[in-house]
Design an enzyme around this catalytic site. Structure first.
Site, mmCIF file in Angstrom:
data_model
loop_
_atom_site.group_PDB
_atom_site.id
_atom_site.type_symbol
_atom_site.label_atom_id
_atom_site.label_comp_id
_atom_site.label_asym_id
_atom_site.label_seq_id
_atom_site.Cartn_x
_atom_site.Cartn_y
_atom_site.Cartn_z
ATOM 1 N N ARG A 211 -3.260 -9.014 -15.084
ATOM 2 C CA ARG A 211 -4.362 -8.274 -14.464
ATOM 3 C C ARG A 211 -5.686 -8.970 -14.747
ATOM 4 N NH1 ARG A 211 -0.881 -3.271 -15.259
ATOM 5 N NH2 ARG A 211 -1.306 -3.357 -17.489
ATOM 6 N N PHE A 227 1.221 -1.229 -4.173
ATOM 7 C CA PHE A 227 2.082 -0.757 -5.274
ATOM 8 C C PHE A 227 1.207 -0.674 -6.536
ATOM 9 C CE2 PHE A 227 4.538 -3.416 -2.329
ATOM 10 C CZ PHE A 227 5.551 -2.555 -1.930
ATOM 11 N N ASP A 250 -0.180 3.377 -3.153
ATOM 12 C CA ASP A 250 1.099 3.631 -3.822
ATOM 13 C C ASP A 250 1.715 4.864 -3.166
ATOM 14 O OD1 ASP A 250 2.276 2.691 -6.845
ATOM 15 O OD2 ASP A 250 3.055 4.594 -6.074
ATOM 16 N N SER A 251 3.050 4.922 -3.141
ATOM 17 C CA SER A 251 3.692 6.062 -2.479
ATOM 18 C C SER A 251 3.809 7.274 -3.403
ATOM 19 C CB SER A 251 5.084 5.659 -1.981
ATOM 20 O OG SER A 251 5.861 5.193 -3.065
ATOM 21 N N ASP A 298 2.688 -5.895 -6.164
ATOM 22 C CA ASP A 298 3.441 -5.690 -7.419
ATOM 23 C C ASP A 298 4.490 -4.599 -7.197
ATOM 24 O OD1 ASP A 298 4.300 -5.705 -10.034
ATOM 25 O OD2 ASP A 298 2.585 -4.576 -10.807
ATOM 26 N N CYS A 338 9.499 -8.139 -10.372
ATOM 27 C CA CYS A 338 10.012 -7.706 -11.673
ATOM 28 C C CYS A 338 11.532 -7.570 -11.621
ATOM 29 C CB CYS A 338 9.353 -6.406 -12.119
ATOM 30 S SG CYS A 338 9.631 -5.052 -10.999
HETATM 31 N N1 SAH Z 1 0.704 -2.754 -10.330
HETATM 32 C C1 SAH Z 1 0.989 -1.603 -11.152
HETATM 33 C C2 SAH Z 1 2.462 -1.399 -11.401
HETATM 34 C C3 SAH Z 1 3.282 -1.231 -10.151
HETATM 35 S S1 SAH Z 1 4.875 -0.585 -10.420
HETATM 36 C C4 SAH Z 1 0.214 -1.715 -12.457
HETATM 37 O O1 SAH Z 1 -0.453 -2.740 -12.688
HETATM 38 O O2 SAH Z 1 0.249 -0.774 -13.236
HETATM 39 C C5 SAH Z 1 5.446 -0.322 -8.808
HETATM 40 C C6 SAH Z 1 4.826 0.837 -8.080
HETATM 41 O O3 SAH Z 1 5.341 0.858 -6.750
HETATM 42 C C7 SAH Z 1 5.117 2.223 -8.639
HETATM 43 O O4 SAH Z 1 3.901 2.852 -8.937
HETATM 44 C C8 SAH Z 1 5.829 2.977 -7.501
HETATM 45 O O5 SAH Z 1 5.386 4.323 -7.377
HETATM 46 C C9 SAH Z 1 5.383 2.197 -6.295
HETATM 47 N N2 SAH Z 1 6.284 2.202 -5.138
HETATM 48 C C10 SAH Z 1 7.624 2.076 -5.121
HETATM 49 N N3 SAH Z 1 8.075 2.007 -3.847
HETATM 50 C C11 SAH Z 1 6.990 2.089 -3.051
HETATM 51 C C12 SAH Z 1 6.797 2.033 -1.640
HETATM 52 N N4 SAH Z 1 7.818 1.876 -0.808
HETATM 53 N N5 SAH Z 1 5.533 2.132 -1.158
HETATM 54 C C13 SAH Z 1 4.501 2.289 -2.004
HETATM 55 N N6 SAH Z 1 4.622 2.323 -3.342
HETATM 56 C C14 SAH Z 1 5.849 2.218 -3.857
#
Ligand code: SAH
Length: 394
Positions: A211, A227, A250-251, A298, A338
């Protein structure tokens, strides 16, 4: 003590200190051995190889903890392993008052099946093996003694717990758990973390250094953080990086709620969060002809195991392709995976394919992995999962 005899020609990984003895490597078990018992693992000829903990319910039949025949797996052993792990983070300066860090990273710290994260004065212990689960009454006081926390909350990762045949109730096992979210600071950015209900142990600590690295390319840029969870990359871009404006997507409704709280905690007004499905959102933004100067991707783990790699790579290609289309000339792409089963080379090849299809030149600026409190033991490369590529898209 029970003994597990390995099949001929199956000993090599364990001599090299791989800690997972799969059921397929076991020739026989002698003595009465209950799940959770300490066993010696022997070669076909009866030579000592290692000592570990037995679990008939898991395909990881024995988790190995010591390769020293003289060393009993008693409280002294666990205390020493914990002290080594926590001592390393202390040397990294990660035990400062309101910071957050991973204190124990399972196999890399010689503590297979245990993850311990620290959020200010509170700890979250993620139990991913029976060996750890049944030793909790011994381990919790040792951890408390070494780290001096206000509380220790025990959790488990649903998928892993099932595979290990575990039932771990999420509960506070030491001290008094916070009655709301815990406030932490990462690179001076403030976050509220929900230890009991947040994803993983509440916060994605593995991306801490990524980050900051990503933020260093964000000055005056319009940033899209897809995400975004609780806003980690988005807030780093705004607070550390001096981004012009940031949109986080984010979803998860709760993730967006936390992200908004975190934006308020940091007093930033140029960051907006929306609850949307990211695949749809990407297509929509492209159709609307939107452009950004930086995109962060991410996503969650797309490949659960090696059988899902091809499918995962197609999904990575799809989101990266659209992200590149959304980037203005000389844009920044921060793209992460990941999925442990997707290799770094596969992920790079996927991006090479995206560059070819989109007819854009992509320069790799940084190839990154987890933060240094998530070390990877060369004996157990399976623990490496995070890839984070920072690219310039011309
Ligand atoms: N970048 C973040 C971590 C991301 S983890 C950080 O730095 O903290 C992945 C994320 O993707 C989760 O919050 C999950 O809710 C979201 N997610 C999973 N599938 C998704 C989708 N289809 N559309 C949007 N968000 C999604």
């Amino acid at each position: 003590m029970g003994q597990v005899v390995l099949k001929a020609r199956k000993t090599r990984p364990f001599l090299a200190r791989h800690p997972w003895v799969l059921s397929s490597a076991v020739a026989s078990v002698t003595g009465t051995v209950a799940d959770g018992d300490v066993v010696d693992v022997l070669s076909e000829q009866g030579g000592f190889i290692a000592r570990g903990v037995f679990n008939r319910r898991s395909h990881v039949r024995v988790r190995l903890y010591t390769w020293d025949a003289q060393e009993p797996l008693n409280a002294t052993f666990w205390d020493r392993q914990l002290a080594r792990a926590i001592g390393w983070r202390r040397r990294l300066g990660l035990l400062d008052s309101d910071s957050a860090a991973r204190l124990v990273f399972s196999e890399a710290d010689g503590l297979s099946g245990m993850v311990l994260d620290r959020f200010g004065p509170h700890l979250v212990l993620q139990v991913n093996s029976l060996a750890v689960a049944i030793r909790l009454p011994m381990l919790i006081p040792l951890i408390a003694q070494l780290a001096g926390p206000e509380s220790i909350t025990v959790r488990s990762e649903a998928g892993l717990a099932k595979v290990e045949g575990l039932e771990v109730r999420a509960e506070c096992a030491w001290g008094t758990a916070p009655d709301g979210p815990v406030r932490i600071a990462e690179h001076g950015i403030r976050f509220a973390v929900d230890l009991a209900a947040g994803q993983k142990t509440g916060f994605y600590l593995d991306q801490r250094e990524n980050r900051r690295a990503a933020a260093s390319y964000m000055r005056d840029r319009r940033v899209l953080d897809l995400f975004c969870y609780s806003g980690g990359f988005a807030l780093a871009a705004a607070v550390l990086g001096g981004a012009r404006d940031v949109l986080g997507v984010d979803s998860s409704e709760s993730a967006i709620g936390w992200a908004q709280t975190n934006a308020e905690l940091n007093g930033v007004s140029n960051v907006r969060f929306v609850q949307r499905e990211c695949f749809e959102m990407l297509d929509e933004l492209r159709e609307a002809g939107e452009q950004f100067d930086a995109v962060v991707l991410d996503p969650p783990r797309f490949a659960r195991n090696r059988f899902h790699v091809a499918e995962a790579l197609r999904a990575y290609h799809r989101i990266n392709r659209v992200a590149v289309d959304l980037l203005a000339p000389d844009g920044i792409l921060v793209t992460c995976s990941c999925s442990g089963s997707v290799s770094r080379q596969d992920f790079l090849d996927m991006l090479t394919g995206v560059a070819a299809k989109s007819r854009r030149t992509i320069h790799l600026l940084e190839q990154r992995g987890h933060a240094s409190d998530h070390p990877v033991s060369l004996a157990c490369p399976e623990n490496e999962y995070l890839k984070c590529l920072i690219c310039r898209v011309l």
